[in-house]
Design an enzyme around this catalytic site. Structure first.
Site, PDB file in Angstrom:
ATOM      1  N   HIS A 110     -28.644  84.632  39.590  1.00 25.18           N
ATOM      2  CA  HIS A 110     -30.149  85.115  39.835  1.00 25.18           C
ATOM      3  C   HIS A 110     -30.253  85.717  41.184  1.00 25.18           C
ATOM      4  CE1 HIS A 110     -34.601  85.521  38.734  1.00 25.18           C
ATOM      5  NE2 HIS A 110     -34.584  84.979  40.261  1.00 25.18           N
ATOM      6  N   ASP A 147     -30.631  75.803  31.008  1.00 28.13           N
ATOM      7  CA  ASP A 147     -31.204  75.166  30.214  1.00 28.13           C
ATOM      8  C   ASP A 147     -32.201  75.701  29.157  1.00 28.13           C
ATOM      9  OD1 ASP A 147     -33.339  75.409  31.805  1.00 28.13           O
ATOM     10  OD2 ASP A 147     -33.342  73.287  32.647  1.00 28.13           O
TER      11      ASP A 147
HETATM   12  C1  GAR Z   1     -27.898  91.123  39.150  1.00 28.23           C
HETATM   13  O1  GAR Z   1     -28.560  91.592  40.276  1.00 28.23           O
HETATM   14  C2  GAR Z   1     -28.353  89.881  38.703  1.00 28.23           C
HETATM   15  O2  GAR Z   1     -28.295  89.099  39.577  1.00 28.23           O
HETATM   16  C3  GAR Z   1     -29.591  90.287  37.767  1.00 28.23           C
HETATM   17  O3  GAR Z   1     -29.426  91.631  37.346  1.00 28.23           O
HETATM   18  C4  GAR Z   1     -28.746  92.210  38.171  1.00 28.23           C
HETATM   19  C5  GAR Z   1     -27.596  92.801  36.989  1.00 28.23           C
HETATM   20  O4  GAR Z   1     -26.811  93.812  37.906  1.00 28.23           O
HETATM   21  N1  GAR Z   1     -30.116  89.149  37.044  1.00 28.23           N
HETATM   22  C6  GAR Z   1     -31.108  88.756  36.892  1.00 28.23           C
HETATM   23  O5  GAR Z   1     -32.268  89.153  37.256  1.00 28.23           O
HETATM   24  C7  GAR Z   1     -31.615  87.613  35.926  1.00 28.23           C
HETATM   25  N2  GAR Z   1     -32.851  87.046  35.837  1.00 28.23           N
HETATM   26  P1  GAR Z   1     -25.321  93.960  37.415  1.00 28.23           P
HETATM   27  O6  GAR Z   1     -25.451  94.357  35.822  1.00 28.23           O
HETATM   28  O7  GAR Z   1     -24.630  95.155  38.284  1.00 28.23           O
HETATM   29  O8  GAR Z   1     -24.310  92.777  37.535  1.00 28.23           O
END
Ligand code: GAR
Length: 201
Positions: A110, A147
């Site tokens: 996250h 979870d």
């Molecule tokens: C990342 O920044 C990840 O942390 C976020 O989505 C992006 C995906 O980028 N996840 C969330 O926000 C989950 N709540 P990526 O496809 O380039 O890895």
């Protein structure tokens, strides 16, 4: 060998960081068995194929109800007999039955320091927009177990990143990825694969 499945929805830069870390030996004792996406257009699927890894798409849009999708999704995941499921930018809520069956064996990245800017509605760029709006001076990323709640499971690793004057959500997102996400997600997998984190095998 830890058998890992990576779930993705978008560009897959975190997936790429994992694949690179396996190649360079920063993650050991690990086999990436499959990459699964809900989004047929996810570039992450190309990254998996380019790397010779099975890439699977299973979209909720192809099912008449969420229940039907959840059932098919769980059945698909079960096929691979995974030890660990890694949510790397996976924007579908994990069904309760799956969090039960895979308790302690699903991790998520996250892009904030949980418990800030997390929970329902906080994903992707929205997290960084909220951080800038609030005016925090430090943000970062968190790897945690999944979870049945949203971003509520036990925290494994966190890394702080400074917010700079003039940051836009996109600039901040990129810095958080480079300085935190692409480091701590591979690190968490390596630690789990090598018995440095307590988890349910
Ligand atoms: C990342 O920044 C990840 O942390 C976020 O989505 C992006 C995906 O980028 N996840 C969330 O926000 C989950 N709540 P990526 O496809 O380039 O890895």
């Amino acid at each position: 060998m830890l058998r890992v499945g990576v779930m993705v929805s978008g560009g897959g830069t975190n997936l790429q960081a994992i694949l690179d870390a396996v190649d360079s030996g920063r993650i050991t004792n690990t086999e990436i068995r499959v990459v699964i996406s809900n989004n047929p257009g996810a570039y992450a699927l190309e990254r998996a194929k380019n790397h010779g890894i099975e890439a699977v798409c299973i979209s909720p849009k192809e099912y008449e109800s969420r229940e039907a999708f959840n059932k098919a999704f769980l059945a698909k995941v079960d096929e691979y007999q995974l030890d660990l499921i890694v949510l790397a930018g996976f924007l579908v809520k994990i069904p309760e039955e799956m969090t039960r069956r895979y308790e302690g064996r699903i991790i998520n990245i996250h892009p904030s320091l949980i418990p800030s800017f997390c929970g329902v509605g906080y994903y992707g760029l929205k997290v960084h927009e909220a951080a800038l709006e609030r005016g925090v001076k430090v943000t970062g990323a968190t790897v945690h177990f999944v979870d049945s709640g949203m971003d509520t499971g036990p925290i494994i690793l966190q890394k702080a990143v400074e917010v700079r004057e003039g940051d836009t959500p996109k600039i901040l997102q990129q810095r958080v990825m480079e300085q935190a996400e692409w480091i701590i997600l591979p690190q968490a997998i390596h630690m789990i694969a090598n018995g440095q984190v307590k988890y349910n095998k």
